[in-house]
Design a protein around this motif. Structure first.
Motif, short mmCIF file in Angstrom:
data_model
loop_
_atom_site.label_atom_id
_atom_site.label_comp_id
_atom_site.label_asym_id
_atom_site.label_seq_id
_atom_site.Cartn_x
_atom_site.Cartn_y
_atom_site.Cartn_z
N ARG B 178 0.85 -1.19 0.03
CA ARG B 178 0.00 -0.05 -0.09
C ARG B 178 0.92 1.10 -0.17
O ARG B 178 2.06 1.35 0.46
N LEU B 179 0.39 2.29 -0.48
CA LEU B 179 1.00 3.57 -0.29
C LEU B 179 0.77 4.10 1.07
O LEU B 179 -0.27 3.92 1.61
N VAL B 180 1.94 4.69 1.60
CA VAL B 180 1.78 5.56 2.86
C VAL B 180 2.45 6.93 2.73
O VAL B 180 3.26 7.17 2.16
N ILE B 181 1.29 7.70 2.89
CA ILE B 181 1.81 9.18 2.76
C ILE B 181 1.08 9.87 4.10
O ILE B 181 0.00 10.21 4.13
N PRO B 182 1.85 9.92 5.18
CA PRO B 182 1.43 10.25 6.43
C PRO B 182 0.74 11.67 6.66
O PRO B 182 -0.23 12.14 7.33
N GLU B 183 0.98 12.57 5.70
CA GLU B 183 0.93 13.86 5.55
C GLU B 183 -0.50 13.98 5.09
O GLU B 183 -1.29 15.27 5.12
N MET B 184 -1.07 13.22 4.45
CA MET B 184 -2.37 13.10 4.08
C MET B 184 -3.13 12.01 4.51
O MET B 184 -2.90 11.15 5.02
N TYR B 185 -4.71 12.38 4.33
CA TYR B 185 -5.70 11.46 5.00
C TYR B 185 -5.53 10.05 4.24
O TYR B 185 -5.20 10.13 3.23
N GLY B 186 -6.20 9.18 5.06
CA GLY B 186 -6.03 7.66 4.56
C GLY B 186 -6.42 7.45 3.40
O GLY B 186 -6.14 6.62 2.51
N TYR B 187 -7.54 8.20 2.69
CA TYR B 187 -7.98 7.83 1.29
C TYR B 187 -6.81 7.78 0.33
O TYR B 187 -6.85 7.52 -0.81
N LYS B 188 -5.86 8.72 0.59
CA LYS B 188 -4.74 8.82 -0.51
C LYS B 188 -3.75 7.84 -0.38
O LYS B 188 -3.17 7.61 -1.04
N ASN B 189 -3.90 6.94 0.92
CA ASN B 189 -3.00 5.87 0.96
C ASN B 189 -3.44 4.65 0.48
O ASN B 189 -3.99 3.64 1.06
N VAL B 190 -3.42 4.50 -0.79
CA VAL B 190 -4.00 3.44 -1.50
C VAL B 190 -3.54 2.11 -1.15
O VAL B 190 -2.47 2.02 -1.28
N LYS B 191 -4.67 1.29 -1.03
CA LYS B 191 -4.37 -0.08 -0.59
C LYS B 191 -4.37 -0.89 -1.59
O LYS B 191 -4.89 -0.78 -2.62
N TRP B 192 -3.73 -2.19 -1.47
CA TRP B 192 -4.10 -3.23 -2.46
C TRP B 192 -3.36 -2.68 -3.84
O TRP B 192 -3.99 -2.98 -4.92
N LEU B 193 -2.22 -2.27 -3.71
CA LEU B 193 -1.58 -1.36 -4.69
C LEU B 193 -1.23 -2.44 -6.03
O LEU B 193 -0.56 -3.29 -5.81
N ALA B 194 -1.81 -2.08 -7.09
CA ALA B 194 -1.42 -3.01 -8.44
C ALA B 194 -0.56 -2.40 -9.41
O ALA B 194 0.09 -2.98 -10.16
N GLY B 195 -0.72 -1.11 -9.40
CA GLY B 195 -0.03 -0.60 -10.46
C GLY B 195 0.35 1.15 -10.27
O GLY B 195 -0.39 1.87 -9.38
N ILE B 196 1.22 1.56 -10.92
CA ILE B 196 1.67 3.08 -10.55
C ILE B 196 1.74 3.48 -12.03
O ILE B 196 2.66 3.21 -12.90
N ASN B 197 0.85 4.74 -12.52
CA ASN B 197 1.14 5.06 -14.08
C ASN B 197 1.64 6.70 -13.61
O ASN B 197 1.00 7.44 -12.66
N LEU B 198 2.56 6.84 -14.56
CA LEU B 198 3.05 8.40 -14.39
C LEU B 198 2.16 9.07 -15.55
O LEU B 198 2.07 8.52 -16.69
#
Lengths: 198, 226
Positions: B178-198
């Motif tokens: 999962r993504l962890v970005i503590p500065e932002m609320y949980g909904y930005k911390n995407v779970k079950w990460l499958a892909g990252i698109n630039l």
């Protein structure tokens, strides 16, 4: 001479059981939303959330409808009983005896007042959670704490209530009153002497 | 008898309602103090179940995870699209951090120990193009997606976490990654990460399409601290 005496009217009993059924359903669906272990097993969060919300709204609406369609004068009298504590009620709360009680003892009066307040607060905080998810104007950082906190205190109250209503030998006869409406005359005279003297 | 009765029932009702309603304003402050006061013994006497976590999902069931077939795909505006297996992910330099997780609905979990990889170590393999200015995080839980600008994603404690509190990330918390970005609320911390698109610019994620802020800074967004 009648062996039994009527303690709770039909309106009072229907209100009690509608409240109980609604509460247990909301507790079950709410715990699925609240406890990670249950959330993982059950899944389907959006569905459970919708069920929880609408059954909560329906629960309060049902209570209001029963009150409106039922014996309103009787309920007003009931509210007056809950409101008024005499000197014996205060002695009873402090554990002093003797403290002869009316149809409702002081603990039952407190339970009713608190349960009614909790119902209103559950409704308000639940609506805020639901609409806050859709509009920031309804969003407060403490709403979820209030809703969860209410669950804990309501649950504690319920555990005590269930203990006295179905387990504790001297008080569990009261269950008959809230199901069939009547209680044993002799039991009533012992536990609620002021009511019997009226 | 009888002296005039005390009108207590109504008082109890009104006081409880008033206390409950006003707690919308003071509840969290008081709770934070209480939880700070008991935090030294919280491992012995947990205040709330599961450390205060709740599991939020948007679909019918939680995505499963198969070690053998799972892949993290890094694609989009990159020179070298990457597809990492779970083992390849674990082979990357490991990062660890302790940070607090804040949900936009008001609950928080303090001092979560995360283990995982830094985003830059993953991105370096894909070699982003100059046209890439944002990252889109795609969850295996359809249709969940969210995005960060490149600048946001390069904050020091942003990580792709595969461990939580010393154990492999559980299914409930987004296994395996999962993504962890503590500065932002949980909904930005995407779970079950499958892909990252630039992508050229950040897009509205799942909750943002439903009205939540795209820049979900804790305490400074979504109607808080305004």
């Amino acid at each position: 001479m009648s062996h039994y005496v009527r303690r709770f009217s039909r309106t009072e009993r229907v209100l009690h059981w509608a409240n109980a059924v609604g509460f247990f359903f909301l507790l079950a669906t709410g715990l699925i939303l609240y406890l990670p272990s249950l959330a993982v097993v059950v899944g389907r969060r959006p569905l459970i959330q919708t069920m929880h919300f609408w059954s909560g709204v329906g629960w309060v609406a049902l209570l209001v409808l029963i009150a409106l369609a039922g014996d309103r004068r009787g309920l007003k009298q009931f509210a007056r009983e809950v409101d008024r504590f005499d000197r014996d009620d205060l002695r009873w709360l402090l554990g002093r005896r003797p403290a002869p009680q009316g149809r409702l003892n002081a603990g039952q009066k407190l339970n009713v007042a608190l349960t009614a307040a909790f119902t209103l607060l559950f409704l308000v905080s639940g609506l805020l959670l639901w609409f806050g998810e859709r509009d920031t104007r309804f969003r407060f950082a403490s709403t979820v704490l209030l809703h969860d906190g209410l669950m804990y205190v309501a649950l504690a109250l319920l555990v005590g209530h269930l203990y006295l209503a179905v387990i504790n030998p001297t008080t569990r006869h009261a269950l008959r009153g809230i199901t069939l409406g009547t209680v044993d005359t002799e039991w009533a005279s012992r536990h609620h002497p002021k009511w019997r003297r009226e | 008898m009888d002296e005039a009765p005390h009108r207590i029932g109504r008082g109890v009702f009104l006081a409880t309602v008033a206390g409950g309603i006003t707690s919308l304003l003071w509840g969290k402050t008081v709770w934070d103090h209480v939880s700070r006061a008991v935090s030294p013994v919280e491992s012995l006497v947990p205040l709330v179940p599961s450390g205060g976590w709740r599991i939020y999902t948007v679909s019918g069931s939680l995505p499963g995870f198969d070690h053998a077939t799972w892949r993290l795909r890094v694609d989009g505006h990159v020179r070298k699209p990457v597809s990492l297996s779970y083992r390849e992910l674990l082979a990357l330099p490991k990062a660890e951090q302790v940070s607090t997780f804040h949900c936009v609905t008001g609950w928080s979990v303090k001092d979560v120990r995360w283990g995982g990889v830094r985003l830059r170590d993953v991105l370096a393999q894909a070699d982003p193009l100059p046209s890439a200015h944002a990252l889109e995080f795609v969850s295996a839980e359809r249709p969940y997606v969210d995005s960060l600008t490149l600048e946001q994603s390069s904050l020091r404690d942003v990580m792709l976490a595969y461990e939580m509190d010393g154990r492999p990330l559980s299914r409930a918390h987004g296994a395996p990654l999962r993504l962890v970005i503590p500065e932002m609320y949980g909904y930005k911390n995407v779970k079950w990460l499958a892909g990252i698109n630039l992508v050229p610019r950040a897009l509205d994620g799942y909750w943002e399409q439903l009205g939540y802020d795209r820049d979900a800074w804790v305490g400074r967004s979504n109607g808080y601290g305004a």
